[in-house]
Write an enzyme that holds these catalytic residues in place. Sequence first.
Site, mmCIF file in Angstrom:
data_model
loop_
_atom_site.group_PDB
_atom_site.id
_atom_site.type_symbol
_atom_site.label_atom_id
_atom_site.label_comp_id
_atom_site.label_asym_id
_atom_site.label_seq_id
_atom_site.Cartn_x
_atom_site.Cartn_y
_atom_site.Cartn_z
ATOM 1 N N ARG A 1 42.600 25.778 76.444
ATOM 2 C CA ARG A 1 42.959 24.446 75.929
ATOM 3 C C ARG A 1 42.870 24.436 74.406
ATOM 4 N NH1 ARG A 1 38.142 24.521 78.267
ATOM 5 N NH2 ARG A 1 38.921 23.729 80.247
ATOM 6 N N GLY B 1 53.454 36.715 81.815
ATOM 7 C CA GLY B 1 52.641 37.922 81.855
ATOM 8 C C GLY B 1 51.195 37.755 81.466
ATOM 9 N N GLY C 1 44.306 34.949 83.184
ATOM 10 C CA GLY C 1 43.180 34.087 82.868
ATOM 11 C C GLY C 1 41.893 34.721 83.349
ATOM 12 N N ASN D 1 31.570 33.544 80.245
ATOM 13 C CA ASN D 1 30.580 32.882 79.394
ATOM 14 C C ASN D 1 30.307 33.826 78.238
ATOM 15 O OD1 ASN D 1 28.226 31.951 78.131
ATOM 16 N ND2 ASN D 1 27.438 31.056 80.026
ATOM 17 N N TYR E 1 25.755 22.675 64.039
ATOM 18 C CA TYR E 1 27.116 23.215 64.235
ATOM 19 C C TYR E 1 27.591 23.850 62.930
ATOM 20 C CZ TYR E 1 32.229 23.097 64.881
ATOM 21 O OH TYR E 1 33.565 23.412 64.944
ATOM 22 N N ALA E 2 27.408 23.143 61.820
ATOM 23 C CA ALA E 2 27.796 23.675 60.512
ATOM 24 C C ALA E 2 27.043 24.962 60.208
ATOM 25 C CB ALA E 2 27.538 22.633 59.425
ATOM 26 N N ALA E 3 25.763 25.002 60.559
ATOM 27 C CA ALA E 3 24.959 26.201 60.312
ATOM 28 C C ALA E 3 25.479 27.389 61.109
ATOM 29 C CB ALA E 3 23.500 25.928 60.664
ATOM 30 N N ALA E 4 25.833 27.155 62.374
ATOM 31 C CA ALA E 4 26.356 28.239 63.210
ATOM 32 C C ALA E 4 27.685 28.749 62.659
ATOM 33 C CB ALA E 4 26.519 27.762 64.646
ATOM 34 N N LYS E 5 28.549 27.832 62.254
ATOM 35 C CA LYS E 5 29.853 28.238 61.735
ATOM 36 C C LYS E 5 29.733 28.921 60.374
ATOM 37 C CE LYS E 5 32.606 26.912 65.072
ATOM 38 N NZ LYS E 5 33.431 27.895 65.821
#
Length: 258
Positions: free
Chosen positions: A18, A54, A57, A61, A153-157
Site C-alpha cells: 500500500r 509477474g 507477494g 515482519n 519517529y524522527a529519531a529512528a528516521k
Amino acid sequence: MAAGRFEGKVALVTGGARGIGFAAAQRIASEGGRLALADIDAASAEAAAKTLPGAIGIGCNITHEDEVGAMVARAEAELGPISIFVNSAAVLDDKLFLESGPSDWKRMLSVCLHGPMLGLRAILPGMVERRYGRVVCLASDSARIGQARLSYYAAAKAGVIALIKSVAQEVGKGGVTLNIVSPGATNTPLRISRENGMREQMGEEKYARRVHSVLKLYPVGRIGEPEDIAAAITFLCSDEASWVTGQVLSVNGGFVMP
C-alpha cells in the site's frame, strides 16, 4: 516516464502492499521490472501483487531476522537476483515524548531502523558480488528538522539517514548506490488513519482549522500523494542516478528547504 528502464531487473519493496511502497512498485513494474512486494500483512501483499504483472507477494515482519532472510531467499528463488531494494515499511505514532515510553520507542526503532538494517544485511552481499545494486530507504523531513509529537519517529528516521550515508561509503566501489527519499506529509493509508483519529479527537471545526494551518506551510498548497514520492524513488533506482549515492532527496512541496 521512460519505458523499459527496469527491464530484466528484480525489485524487492518492503511495505509494498500500500501507500508509497505500492506506488513505487507500480512505476517499476510499468517500466519492465519484476516485483516482490513484502508486507507484514501477507494477504495484502499477495492481493497487491496480483495487480502487477509477474509480481509476488510475501508476508514478512522486517524486525525478525529469520523472516527477512526467508523473504530475500524466496524473492530470488522465484524472480532472480535482487537489483533494487526499496524500504518503505514503517509505523507512525502521534504522541508527545513525555506521554511515550520505552515500549513505544522499542517498537519504532525495531521497525524503522532495525528493520532496514536487517534488509540491507541480507541483500547487499549479493549486490556487491554482482557489482550492481540500487537501494532507496524512506526517511522523513521530521528527521532533519524535528517535529513535535513525532520525536522518536524522527529519531529512528534520522538513524536511517546516518545508516545509509555510512553504508553508501562502504559499498560504492562495489557498484551499489544507496539513497534516501524524505517525504513531507503524504496521503498514505498510515497518514490518513492518523488524521482520522485527530479529527475524532478535535471535532470537525477545530480539525478544519488545523488542516488550513498545515496547508499554509506547503508553498505548493497541497499535501503530497504516494505517486509524488514514487517518482523520486524510481529515479534513484534507475541507471540515470548511477552517480548519485549517500544523498537525501526531500520531496515535500517546499515544507522544508534545507
